[in-house]
Design an enzyme around this catalytic site. Structure first.
Site, mmCIF file in Angstrom:
data_model
loop_
_atom_site.group_PDB
_atom_site.id
_atom_site.type_symbol
_atom_site.label_atom_id
_atom_site.label_comp_id
_atom_site.label_asym_id
_atom_site.label_seq_id
_atom_site.Cartn_x
_atom_site.Cartn_y
_atom_site.Cartn_z
ATOM 1 N N GLY A 205 -1.959 1.655 5.972
ATOM 2 C CA GLY A 205 -2.110 0.787 6.913
ATOM 3 C C GLY A 205 -1.653 -0.829 6.667
ATOM 4 O O GLY A 205 -2.353 -1.846 7.467
ATOM 5 N N LYS A 206 -0.814 -0.740 5.972
ATOM 6 C CA LYS A 206 -0.439 -2.276 5.397
ATOM 7 C C LYS A 206 0.226 -3.144 6.560
ATOM 8 O O LYS A 206 0.192 -4.393 6.490
ATOM 9 C CB LYS A 206 0.671 -2.162 4.059
ATOM 10 C CG LYS A 206 1.682 -1.384 4.349
ATOM 11 C CD LYS A 206 2.427 -1.125 3.288
ATOM 12 C CE LYS A 206 3.522 -0.063 3.131
ATOM 13 N NZ LYS A 206 3.122 1.444 3.368
ATOM 14 N N ILE B 220 2.167 5.025 1.369
ATOM 15 C CA ILE B 220 2.386 5.506 2.621
ATOM 16 C C ILE B 220 1.033 5.717 3.352
ATOM 17 O O ILE B 220 0.157 6.572 2.778
ATOM 18 C CB ILE B 220 3.311 7.004 2.657
ATOM 19 C CG1 ILE B 220 4.616 6.477 1.703
ATOM 20 C CG2 ILE B 220 3.599 7.345 3.936
ATOM 21 C CD1 ILE B 220 5.590 7.745 1.541
ATOM 22 N N GLY B 221 1.044 5.472 4.610
ATOM 23 C CA GLY B 221 -0.204 5.447 5.512
ATOM 24 C C GLY B 221 -1.431 4.511 5.241
ATOM 25 O O GLY B 221 -2.475 5.039 5.679
ATOM 26 N N ASP C 249 4.981 -6.998 4.682
ATOM 27 C CA ASP C 249 4.491 -5.986 4.769
ATOM 28 C C ASP C 249 5.099 -5.009 3.608
ATOM 29 O O ASP C 249 5.002 -3.729 3.553
ATOM 30 C CB ASP C 249 4.124 -4.995 5.837
ATOM 31 C CG ASP C 249 5.669 -4.451 6.263
ATOM 32 O OD1 ASP C 249 6.632 -4.812 5.757
ATOM 33 O OD2 ASP C 249 5.466 -3.431 7.374
ATOM 34 N N GLY D 141 0.787 -1.223 -0.126
ATOM 35 C CA GLY D 141 -0.044 -0.030 0.107
ATOM 36 C C GLY D 141 0.886 1.169 0.127
ATOM 37 O O GLY D 141 2.011 1.165 0.203
ATOM 38 N N THR E 292 -0.261 -3.091 9.921
ATOM 39 C CA THR E 292 -1.214 -3.322 10.810
ATOM 40 C C THR E 292 -1.764 -4.779 9.995
ATOM 41 O O THR E 292 -2.066 -5.728 10.889
ATOM 42 C CB THR E 292 -2.193 -2.396 11.024
ATOM 43 O OG1 THR E 292 -1.595 -1.191 11.622
ATOM 44 C CG2 THR E 292 -3.278 -2.883 11.986
ATOM 45 N N GLU F 209 9.225 -4.316 7.070
ATOM 46 C CA GLU F 209 10.029 -3.208 6.737
ATOM 47 C C GLU F 209 10.789 -2.640 7.963
ATOM 48 O O GLU F 209 10.031 -1.901 8.546
ATOM 49 C CB GLU F 209 9.717 -2.247 5.621
ATOM 50 C CG GLU F 209 10.503 -1.410 5.166
ATOM 51 C CD GLU F 209 10.259 -0.715 4.015
ATOM 52 O OE1 GLU F 209 11.041 -0.148 3.149
ATOM 53 O OE2 GLU F 209 9.018 -0.426 3.790
#
Length: 217
Positions: free
Chosen positions: A15-16, A12-13, A85, A10, A18, A34
């Site tokens: 939620g990948k 930036i931001g 992720d 995904g 989580t 990462e």
């Protein structure tokens, strides 16, 4: 669960990370995250984009390669489910957005020297949110060095992901519209994600919306 190697991606931001945590827990998988905070050039990159872009991207690529080479041995992939992720290809997509033409030409050559040595994910799940929601999420999580991110930069990263998806029809790629969902607070939304990731998808690019009724082709 039909897949041994799953990547949650995904912008930036999105939620990948989580979601990757949840999948690793519920699918009994080894979690590979990462380690962006180890990159000493990253805060400098957000302060002076042009001056620090090449060092930032080169460090990320080297660290991702060393991490994956160390943690994803071939025998282990046949015995243990792995949830990540990030895609290693992320290195190339961000470099394309951040480097000038000459720098990217060099980076591209280095990437293609080492990329074939790593296994491809069996399923890529891309958590997609519009730019306004990404900006909101970035503000909410409060990482100082991210607060000055330009919405136009997020749009460029997003475009690079989608272009790469279209160029790789041999992969299984699920693009999930997450704009109206919250899988952290809404168990139904998360259970939908878990069900979707468990299905036997064909190769190609599939567009889905959280909560919709869908049958895997």
């Amino acid at each position: 669960m039909h897949y041994q190697l799953i990547t949650v991606e995904g912008n930036i931001g999105a939620g990948k990370t989580t979601l990757a945590h949840y999948f690793a827990r519920d699918f009994s998988g080894k979690l590979i995250l990462e380690r962006f905070e180890d990159n000493p050039f990253l805060p400098k990159f957000f302060e002076d984009f042009k001056q620090n872009a090449f060092a930032t991207e080169l460090y990320f690529m080297a660290e991702r390669y060393h991490q994956l080479s160390r943690e994803m041995t071939e025998p282990e992939l046949f015995q243990t489910r792995v949830v990540m992720d990030y895609l290693f290809t992320k290195s190339l997509l961000f470099a394309k957005a951040n480097l000038d033409e000459e720098e990217f030409t060099l980076f591209h050559k280095l990437f293609h020297i080492i990329n074939p040595r790593l296994p491809e994910p069996e399923l890529i799940l891309y958590v997609h949110s519009d730019i306004d929601r990404l900006m909101h999420n970035i503000r909410e999580r409060g990482r100082d060095f991210e607060q000055g991110v330009d919405p136009a930069y997020l749009e460029k990263i997003q475009a690079n992901y989608f272009a790469w998806f279209r160029q790789n029809p041999h992969l299984r790629i699920l693009v999930i519209d997450n704009n109206d969902a919250d899988y952290v607070r809404d168990s139904d939304a998360y259970n939908w994600y878990k069900d979707i990731a468990s299905r036997p998808w064909t190769t190609g690019l599939h567009f889905l919306r959280v909560g919709e009724s869908v049958e895997a082709p």
